[in-house]
Scaffold this motif. Structure first.
Motif, PDB file in Angstrom:
ATOM      1  N   VAL A  80     -54.423 -84.033  -9.379  1.00  0.00           N
ATOM      2  CA  VAL A  80     -53.896 -82.693  -9.652  1.00  0.00           C
ATOM      3  C   VAL A  80     -53.751 -81.917  -8.349  1.00  0.00           C
ATOM      4  N   GLU A  83     -51.745 -75.903 -10.899  1.00  0.00           N
ATOM      5  CA  GLU A  83     -51.965 -75.605 -12.321  1.00  0.00           C
ATOM      6  C   GLU A  83     -50.966 -76.366 -13.198  1.00  0.00           C
ATOM      7  N   ALA A  84     -49.735 -76.464 -12.745  1.00  0.00           N
ATOM      8  CA  ALA A  84     -48.725 -77.235 -13.493  1.00  0.00           C
ATOM      9  C   ALA A  84     -49.123 -78.710 -13.558  1.00  0.00           C
ATOM     10  N   TRP A  86     -52.185 -79.830 -13.522  1.00  0.00           N
ATOM     11  CA  TRP A  86     -53.297 -79.898 -14.476  1.00  0.00           C
ATOM     12  C   TRP A  86     -52.772 -79.982 -15.908  1.00  0.00           C
ATOM     13  N   ARG A  87     -51.802 -79.136 -16.216  1.00  0.00           N
ATOM     14  CA  ARG A  87     -51.222 -79.167 -17.570  1.00  0.00           C
ATOM     15  C   ARG A  87     -50.595 -80.528 -17.860  1.00  0.00           C
ATOM     16  N   SER A  88     -49.874 -81.058 -16.896  1.00  0.00           N
ATOM     17  CA  SER A  88     -49.233 -82.369 -17.067  1.00  0.00           C
ATOM     18  C   SER A  88     -50.279 -83.470 -17.252  1.00  0.00           C
ATOM     19  N   CYS A  90     -53.315 -83.137 -18.441  1.00  0.00           N
ATOM     20  CA  CYS A  90     -53.883 -82.977 -19.779  1.00  0.00           C
ATOM     21  C   CYS A  90     -52.993 -83.611 -20.839  1.00  0.00           C
ATOM     22  N   ARG A  91     -51.699 -83.408 -20.717  1.00  0.00           N
ATOM     23  CA  ARG A  91     -50.740 -84.014 -21.669  1.00  0.00           C
ATOM     24  C   ARG A  91     -50.779 -85.540 -21.586  1.00  0.00           C
ATOM     25  N   SER A  94     -53.993 -86.907 -23.099  1.00  0.00           N
ATOM     26  CA  SER A  94     -53.954 -86.741 -24.554  1.00  0.00           C
ATOM     27  C   SER A  94     -53.011 -87.743 -25.226  1.00  0.00           C
TER      28      SER A  94
END
Length: 95
Positions: A80, A83-84, A86-88, A90-91, A94
């Motif tokens: 990472v 912040e973008a 991190w979101r990616s 997480c996706r 998941s």
């Protein structure tokens, strides 16, 4: 300068043993400038890792994950940077 970018903590089943705080202590003892926690297919250790890094004042924490490749036997390390990112990540974990 050497920075470990593929380190597994105890949240990585069958590949990691130590807690993130222990990993950071060892990295500090080795005078490493940074350490990346990349547990296998999970982000379960990230909060513990960041809290330990904040409390220790030691090596800079780098967040990531080692992701299993569903199309083959290999894995890919994702780190990472923002912040973008991190979101990616997480996706991806998941999925």
């Amino acid at each position: 300068m050497y920075v470990p970018l593929r380190v597994h903590g105890h949240h990585s089943m069958l590949t990691g043993v130590d807690a993130p705080a222990t990993l950071l202590e060892r990295a500090h003892a080795l005078r490493l400038p940074a350490l990346a926690l990349t547990d296998v297919d999970t982000l379960a250790g990230v909060v513990e890792f960041l809290r330990a890094a904040s409390a220790s004042g030691g090596p800079r924490p780098i967040v990531g994950a080692e992701l299993s490749d569903p199309s083959g036997p290999g894995r890919v390390v994702a780190l990472v940077e923002s912040e973008a990112g991190w979101r990616s990540l997480c996706r991806l974990v998941s999925a």
